[in-house]
Design an enzyme around this catalytic site. Structure first.
Site, PDB file in Angstrom:
ATOM      1  N   HIS A   1      37.321  12.680 -46.993  1.00  0.00           N
ATOM      2  CA  HIS A   1      36.783  13.942 -46.910  1.00  0.00           C
ATOM      3  C   HIS A   1      36.656  14.732 -48.337  1.00  0.00           C
ATOM      4  O   HIS A   1      36.187  15.817 -48.372  1.00  0.00           O
ATOM      5  CB  HIS A   1      37.556  15.060 -45.817  1.00  0.00           C
ATOM      6  CG  HIS A   1      38.918  15.440 -46.442  1.00  0.00           C
ATOM      7  ND1 HIS A   1      40.084  14.587 -46.350  1.00  0.00           N
ATOM      8  CD2 HIS A   1      39.361  16.356 -47.075  1.00  0.00           C
ATOM      9  CE1 HIS A   1      41.128  15.225 -46.782  1.00  0.00           C
ATOM     10  NE2 HIS A   1      40.424  16.408 -47.270  1.00  0.00           N
TER      11      HIS A   1
HETATM   12  C1  UD1 Z   1      39.890  21.808 -47.150  1.00  0.00           C
HETATM   13  C2  UD1 Z   1      40.644  21.864 -48.375  1.00  0.00           C
HETATM   14  C3  UD1 Z   1      41.122  20.706 -48.883  1.00  0.00           C
HETATM   15  C4  UD1 Z   1      41.884  19.728 -47.790  1.00  0.00           C
HETATM   16  C5  UD1 Z   1      41.135  20.037 -46.522  1.00  0.00           C
HETATM   17  C6  UD1 Z   1      41.761  19.472 -45.411  1.00  0.00           C
HETATM   18  C7  UD1 Z   1      39.753  23.753 -50.052  1.00  0.00           C
HETATM   19  C8  UD1 Z   1      38.924  23.975 -51.194  1.00  0.00           C
HETATM   20  N1  UD1 Z   1      39.857  22.533 -49.558  1.00  0.00           N
HETATM   21  O1  UD1 Z   1      38.790  21.011 -47.361  1.00  0.00           O
HETATM   22  O2  UD1 Z   1      42.020  20.915 -49.889  1.00  0.00           O
HETATM   23  O3  UD1 Z   1      42.294  18.519 -48.270  1.00  0.00           O
HETATM   24  O4  UD1 Z   1      40.656  21.225 -46.122  1.00  0.00           O
HETATM   25  O5  UD1 Z   1      41.352  19.080 -44.272  1.00  0.00           O
HETATM   26  O6  UD1 Z   1      40.441  24.634 -49.396  1.00  0.00           O
HETATM   27  N2  UD1 Z   1      34.185  22.698 -40.821  1.00  0.00           N
HETATM   28  C9  UD1 Z   1      34.080  22.395 -39.603  1.00  0.00           C
HETATM   29  N3  UD1 Z   1      35.097  23.252 -38.773  1.00  0.00           N
HETATM   30  C10 UD1 Z   1      36.356  23.260 -39.292  1.00  0.00           C
HETATM   31  C11 UD1 Z   1      36.635  23.301 -40.592  1.00  0.00           C
HETATM   32  C12 UD1 Z   1      35.318  22.938 -41.659  1.00  0.00           C
HETATM   33  O7  UD1 Z   1      33.453  22.157 -39.131  1.00  0.00           O
HETATM   34  O8  UD1 Z   1      37.297  23.723 -38.584  1.00  0.00           O
HETATM   35  C13 UD1 Z   1      33.297  21.952 -41.962  1.00  0.00           C
HETATM   36  C14 UD1 Z   1      32.094  23.200 -42.359  1.00  0.00           C
HETATM   37  O9  UD1 Z   1      30.903  22.788 -42.471  1.00  0.00           O
HETATM   38  C15 UD1 Z   1      32.914  23.487 -43.723  1.00  0.00           C
HETATM   39  C16 UD1 Z   1      33.324  21.972 -44.272  1.00  0.00           C
HETATM   40  O10 UD1 Z   1      33.835  21.498 -43.056  1.00  0.00           O
HETATM   41  O11 UD1 Z   1      31.852  24.082 -44.396  1.00  0.00           O
HETATM   42  C17 UD1 Z   1      34.378  22.294 -45.057  1.00  0.00           C
HETATM   43  O12 UD1 Z   1      35.543  22.871 -44.901  1.00  0.00           O
HETATM   44  P1  UD1 Z   1      36.479  23.556 -45.843  1.00  0.00           P
HETATM   45  O13 UD1 Z   1      37.578  24.209 -45.205  1.00  0.00           O
HETATM   46  O14 UD1 Z   1      35.623  24.458 -46.923  1.00  0.00           O
HETATM   47  O15 UD1 Z   1      36.956  22.553 -46.791  1.00  0.00           O
HETATM   48  P2  UD1 Z   1      37.448  21.146 -46.370  1.00  0.00           P
HETATM   49  O16 UD1 Z   1      36.605  19.970 -46.911  1.00  0.00           O
HETATM   50  O17 UD1 Z   1      37.961  21.006 -44.931  1.00  0.00           O
HETATM   51  N1  UDP Z   2      45.411  14.036 -39.893  1.00  0.00           N
HETATM   52  C1  UDP Z   2      45.365  14.200 -38.472  1.00  0.00           C
HETATM   53  N2  UDP Z   2      44.382  13.876 -37.737  1.00  0.00           N
HETATM   54  C2  UDP Z   2      43.267  13.429 -38.352  1.00  0.00           C
HETATM   55  C3  UDP Z   2      43.173  12.988 -39.811  1.00  0.00           C
HETATM   56  C4  UDP Z   2      44.352  13.611 -40.446  1.00  0.00           C
HETATM   57  O1  UDP Z   2      46.399  14.662 -37.801  1.00  0.00           O
HETATM   58  O2  UDP Z   2      42.498  13.106 -37.878  1.00  0.00           O
HETATM   59  C5  UDP Z   2      46.772  14.756 -40.637  1.00  0.00           C
HETATM   60  C6  UDP Z   2      47.641  13.508 -41.315  1.00  0.00           C
HETATM   61  O3  UDP Z   2      48.278  13.193 -40.574  1.00  0.00           O
HETATM   62  C7  UDP Z   2      48.182  14.564 -42.351  1.00  0.00           C
HETATM   63  C8  UDP Z   2      46.922  15.827 -42.656  1.00  0.00           C
HETATM   64  O4  UDP Z   2      46.347  15.848 -41.522  1.00  0.00           O
HETATM   65  O5  UDP Z   2      49.198  15.100 -42.041  1.00  0.00           O
HETATM   66  C9  UDP Z   2      46.199  15.439 -43.708  1.00  0.00           C
HETATM   67  O6  UDP Z   2      45.180  16.367 -43.671  1.00  0.00           O
HETATM   68  P1  UDP Z   2      43.875  16.314 -44.594  1.00  0.00           P
HETATM   69  O7  UDP Z   2      43.938  14.723 -44.916  1.00  0.00           O
HETATM   70  O8  UDP Z   2      42.810  16.853 -43.936  1.00  0.00           O
HETATM   71  O9  UDP Z   2      44.281  17.090 -45.977  1.00  0.00           O
HETATM   72  P2  UDP Z   2      44.961  16.580 -47.441  1.00  0.00           P
HETATM   73  O10 UDP Z   2      46.318  16.091 -47.041  1.00  0.00           O
HETATM   74  O11 UDP Z   2      44.117  15.751 -48.104  1.00  0.00           O
HETATM   75  O12 UDP Z   2      44.847  17.810 -47.967  1.00  0.00           O
END
Ligand code: UD1
Ligand code: UDP
Length: 353
Positions: A202
């Protein structure tokens, strides 16, 4: 003591779960959800399976560009923090919710405690790196998961208020392992124990442009293993946008994100993990599953030094080679603490003057 905890994204719910439990033993916690993640599978399910109390506030900020999302959070957080006037504000990890929480609190002269302080990738193109640096410099209590994190802070002149407590993700992984082992997700998906690779992708650097995403998906298709791939909504959208949906072969099972216990269950029984997630690299290490990291660097260098994590980037051949051939050698160290990090954090908060 009144403690405001600010969360917003999936990994923060996981990190906050053990801390919230410990903090609430002797204190009042005000739980604030920024609304950064809002899909049921990215938010609600974590509150359910980890038994996290319902947030006192959901600021419903939703998705947007960095400035828009962070700006909205700042505006809404300021209002809540002014009204609640907590003794301390806790922020977690390195998302935009972390940055906004730390900044809103510090500007109101509220002490900030940063859980998972001191992590660095030394890659400033990662949004998380900027968020961490700012959050650390605004915090008066820095709860470090590893000795490396303590040393990273020292290099930036931060020595006061730094505490090596261990990793709260280790706490929650240990506490959840038994419940995860009772989940039947592996059977339900028709998988066999140690018969598949668990993958997550991601990071913006890997999914926001077509070439790295295509390269990684090609590797999954060509690695000769069944690959279970719970796709983050960001990734799912980009796969559609780039027309890569149909490009994964039958051995790649793209599924919706799963809840924490199902994820741990899938991880524990996986042959290998391939990921660009921070949290998942550590979870693979905790449970002794070989990890192939789809990035050029990692903050969790202990997992690499101990021989359990191969950081290979996104080149198709390199990823296929690591999925096929990477075999951990080392024994695991105690780098992530003793599973009682959250207790230590609560104790340190309570000892504040
Ligand atoms: C965010 C964090 C990242 C973390 C990740 C965990 C920042 C800058 N990034 O990235 O550090 O590793 O969360 O998962 O804060 N979206 C949905 N539904 C949701 C949430 C997001 O559809 O419930 C989609 C939207 O299109 C959105 C995109 O995902 O624009 C990105 O979401 P965003 O929260 O901006 O960043 P992440 O990639 O999730
Ligand atoms: N995780 C989850 N379901 C999923 C993918 C990840 O519960 O389908 C959990 C995973 O076990 C970990 C956390 O989400 O505890 C990690 O989040 P993510 O990879 O989104 O973010 P990051 O750690 O890179 O910030």
């Amino acid at each position: 003591m009144r403690i405001a905890s600010i969360v917003g994204a999936r990994p923060q719910f996981v990190k906050a779960a053990p801390v919230s439990r410990e903090v609430r033993r002797h204190n009042e916690e005000i739980l604030i959800h920024t609304g950064q993640h809002y899909d049921e599978a990215m938010s609600d399910v974590f509150f359910e399976v980890l038994d996290i109390p319902k947030p006192d506030y959901n600021l419903d900020v939703g998705s947007g560009s960095h400035a828009r999302q962070t700006g909205e959070m700042l505006i809404r957080l300021e209002e809540v923090l002014e009204k609640e006037d907590p003794d301390v504000v806790l922020v977690y990890g390195d998302t935009n919710s972390t940055l906004a929480g730390a900044l809103a609190a510090a500007k109101l002269h509220l002490p900030v405690g940063h859980v998972e302080a001191g992590l660095r990738s030394y890659n400033r193109r990662m949004p998380e790196e900027l968020n961490r640096i700012v959050a650390d410099h605004l915090s008066s209590l820095l709860f470090c998961p590893t000795q490396t994190a303590v040393e990273n802070l020292e290099k930036e002149g931060i020595v006061k208020g730094v505490h090596l407590v261990g990793d709260v993700m280790y706490d929650v992984a240990l506490a959840s392992a038994q419940a995860a082992r009772k989940r039947d997700v592996v059977k339900r998906l028709g998988l066999s124990r140690k018969g598949y690779v668990l993958a997550t992708v991601h990071r913006p650097a890997n999914v926001d442009e077509r070439p790295p995403l295509e390269s990684v998906l090609k590797a999954f298709s060509e690695c000769g293993e069944t690959v279970v791939f719970p796709a983050h909504p960001r990734t799912r959208k980009k796969m559609q946008e780039f027309g890569l949906d149909g490009r994964v072969t039958g051995n790649v099972r793209v599924i919706d994100p799963v809840d924490y216990l199902d994820f741990l269950a899938l991880l524990i029984d996986a042959k290998k993990v391939a990921t660009d997630s921070g949290g998942v690299q550590k979870e693979a290490y905790f449970f002794g599953i070989p990890c192939v990291t789809l990035r050029d660097e990692t903050e969790w260098i202990e997992t690499v030094e101990d021989g359990w994590n191969a950081v290979v980037g996104t080149d198709t051949e390199d990823v296929v080679d690591a999925i096929k051939n990477f075999n951990p050698r080392g024994t695991k160290s105690k780098s992530f603490g003793d599973g009682h990090a959250a207790e230590k954090i609560a104790g340190l908060l309570e000892s504040l003057p």
